[in-house]
Design a protein around this motif. Structure first.
Motif: not given
Length: 111
Positions: A58-62, A66-73
């Motif tokens: 689902e778009s909100s889950s996606f 993605v936001s969490a991964e971008l932050e982590r990276a």
């Protein structure tokens, strides 16, 4: 006049919005913006190649994943750093100094 008061006045008179729009426009149309888009594209392709089920989420889950991964990276921090460095350029500093001077002079006159 306290720094918080100056910031509030700069927000009220549109200086922050104007600087934000200018900064975004320069970033989007400049080399750094293109580098960022390419980096983001490769990042997303890599994420999806590692976990193809992401596309079906689902778009909100996606977005959350993605936001969490971008932050982590550290990608967000990179952009923040670049924006702050750009704001240190003379053209931005001159504009900010001029606007602060205008705001403080108006306050001094109204006393």
């Amino acid at each position: 006049m306290q720094p918080e008061d100056i910031v509030l006045q700069l927000k009220k008179n549109g200086t922050f919005d104007d600087l934000r729009k200018r900064l975004l426009n320069e970033f989007q149309n400049g080399e750094e913006g293109q580098k960022f888009l390419n980096k983001l594209k490769f990042f997303m392709e890599d994420m999806i190649s590692k976990d193809p089920s992401l596309i079906e989420k689902e778009s909100s889950s996606f977005h959350e994943i993605v936001s969490a991964e971008l932050e982590r990276a550290g990608i967000y921090n990179t952009i923040r750093h670049e924006a702050l460095e750009t704001l240190k350029n003379d053209s931005y500093q001159t504009r900010i100094d001029e606007e602060i001077k205008i705001v403080t002079e108006k306050t001094d006159k109204s006393k």
